[in-house]
Design a protein around this motif. Structure first.
Motif, mmCIF file in Angstrom:
data_model
loop_
_atom_site.group_PDB
_atom_site.id
_atom_site.type_symbol
_atom_site.label_atom_id
_atom_site.label_comp_id
_atom_site.label_asym_id
_atom_site.label_seq_id
_atom_site.Cartn_x
_atom_site.Cartn_y
_atom_site.Cartn_z
ATOM 1 N N ILE A 215 5.437 15.298 -21.213
ATOM 2 C CA ILE A 215 4.915 14.393 -22.243
ATOM 3 C C ILE A 215 5.620 14.571 -23.589
ATOM 4 O O ILE A 215 5.811 13.607 -24.330
ATOM 5 N N ASP A 216 6.042 15.782 -23.873
ATOM 6 C CA ASP A 216 6.731 16.018 -25.142
ATOM 7 C C ASP A 216 8.121 15.403 -25.173
ATOM 8 O O ASP A 216 8.713 15.251 -26.248
ATOM 9 N N GLU B 287 0.816 -1.212 0.000
ATOM 10 C CA GLU B 287 0.000 0.000 0.000
ATOM 11 C C GLU B 287 0.853 1.267 0.000
ATOM 12 O O GLU B 287 0.426 2.296 -0.516
ATOM 13 N N GLU B 288 2.062 1.192 0.559
ATOM 14 C CA GLU B 288 2.937 2.359 0.641
ATOM 15 C C GLU B 288 3.729 2.598 -0.640
ATOM 16 O O GLU B 288 4.308 3.667 -0.802
ATOM 17 N N GLU B 289 3.753 1.602 -1.524
ATOM 18 C CA GLU B 289 4.501 1.773 -2.766
ATOM 19 C C GLU B 289 3.903 2.909 -3.585
ATOM 20 O O GLU B 289 2.695 3.036 -3.722
ATOM 21 N N LYS B 290 4.757 3.720 -4.111
ATOM 22 C CA LYS B 290 4.331 4.860 -4.923
ATOM 23 C C LYS B 290 4.591 4.556 -6.389
ATOM 24 O O LYS B 290 5.444 3.749 -6.737
ATOM 25 N N ALA B 291 3.862 5.240 -7.250
ATOM 26 C CA ALA B 291 4.125 5.132 -8.681
ATOM 27 C C ALA B 291 5.537 5.629 -8.936
ATOM 28 O O ALA B 291 6.012 6.552 -8.272
ATOM 29 N N SER B 292 6.221 5.002 -9.886
ATOM 30 C CA SER B 292 7.612 5.372 -10.133
ATOM 31 C C SER B 292 7.746 6.824 -10.588
ATOM 32 O O SER B 292 8.689 7.503 -10.237
ATOM 33 N N ILE B 293 6.786 7.310 -11.371
ATOM 34 C CA ILE B 293 6.799 8.704 -11.821
ATOM 35 C C ILE B 293 5.404 9.271 -11.578
ATOM 36 O O ILE B 293 4.428 8.737 -12.083
ATOM 37 N N PRO B 294 5.305 10.347 -10.801
ATOM 38 C CA PRO B 294 3.983 10.945 -10.563
ATOM 39 C C PRO B 294 3.330 11.379 -11.878
ATOM 40 O O PRO B 294 4.008 11.849 -12.795
ATOM 41 N N ILE B 295 2.035 11.228 -11.979
ATOM 42 C CA ILE B 295 1.300 11.526 -13.209
ATOM 43 C C ILE B 295 1.442 12.993 -13.611
ATOM 44 O O ILE B 295 1.553 13.307 -14.794
ATOM 45 N N ASP B 296 1.499 13.893 -12.622
ATOM 46 C CA ASP B 296 1.672 15.316 -12.944
ATOM 47 C C ASP B 296 2.992 15.556 -13.664
ATOM 48 O O ASP B 296 3.057 16.327 -14.622
ATOM 49 N N GLU B 297 4.034 14.882 -13.212
ATOM 50 C CA GLU B 297 5.341 15.031 -13.850
ATOM 51 C C GLU B 297 5.326 14.445 -15.253
ATOM 52 O O GLU B 297 5.905 15.011 -16.181
ATOM 53 N N LEU B 298 4.653 13.314 -15.430
ATOM 54 C CA LEU B 298 4.531 12.721 -16.761
ATOM 55 C C LEU B 298 3.832 13.674 -17.716
ATOM 56 O O LEU B 298 4.252 13.848 -18.858
ATOM 57 N N LEU B 299 2.757 14.286 -17.260
ATOM 58 C CA LEU B 299 2.009 15.202 -18.121
ATOM 59 C C LEU B 299 2.827 16.438 -18.479
ATOM 60 O O LEU B 299 2.748 16.934 -19.601
ATOM 61 N N ARG B 300 3.614 16.928 -17.523
ATOM 62 C CA ARG B 300 4.465 18.091 -17.811
ATOM 63 C C ARG B 300 5.551 17.752 -18.832
ATOM 64 O O ARG B 300 5.962 18.594 -19.612
#
Length: 161
Positions: free
Chosen positions: A30-31, A15-28
């Motif tokens: 994306i290019d 449950e404590e495991e986090k996504a390797s890359i936060p989605i906000d950072e991925l969206l920023r």
């Protein structure tokens, strides 16, 4: 009780495991993600189905192993239930609760149950891999469709000029 704490610790860790890359950072960024060429898309469209088939075959084999492990565990448990009935007849295990507990405490029963859990874990892990390939294949098909649409539109615009 020690095993229960171990399970609680394992669940807490998951449950404590986090996504390797936060989605906000991925969206920023994306290019900055790699772009697929038409050749790469074609290669993926032709190779991914074969890889998916390979994993599906592995899944089928793992499902059989899981079913076999479940059946074996039930058979071993049944053998010990019959032995517990013999112990009842000798007045050693009189209550149903005692007999059930005695069966579950037998090392062979515990090992068989552990094998079922291992088989299920490997099956689930392989299913996750297959699902990832499936999502990638769907994404590549969409990209191919977009490329095709762009090429058709470019062809139409070339005719107009």
């Amino acid at each position: 009780m020690n095993e229960l704490q171990s399970i609680d610790n394992k669940i807490k860790k998951v449950e404590e495991e986090k996504a390797s890359i936060p989605i906000d950072e991925l969206l920023r960024n994306i290019d900055l993600l790699p772009k697929l060429s038409e050749d790469q898309v074609e290669k993926l469209l032709t190779t991914l189905p074969y890889k998916m088939e390979e994993i599906e075959n592995k899944l089928a084999k793992l499902e059989i192993i899981y079913d076999e492990a479940q059946t074996r565990a039930k058979r071993i448990e049944a053998e010990f239930k019959l032995k517990s009935i013999e112990l009842k007849a000798r007045k050693e295990l009189l209550s149903e609760g005692d007999r059930s507990s005695w069966v579950l405490c037998q090392q062979a029963v515990q090992d068989a149950q552990d094998d079922v859990i291992k088989a299920k874990a490997i099956l689930k892990e392989t299913q996750v891999i297959f699902n990832r390939y499936e999502r990638n294949f769907v994404a590549v098909r969409k990209i191919a469709s977009l490329i095709n649409e762009v090429n058709v539109n470019m062809g139409i615009s070339q005719k107009v000029l």
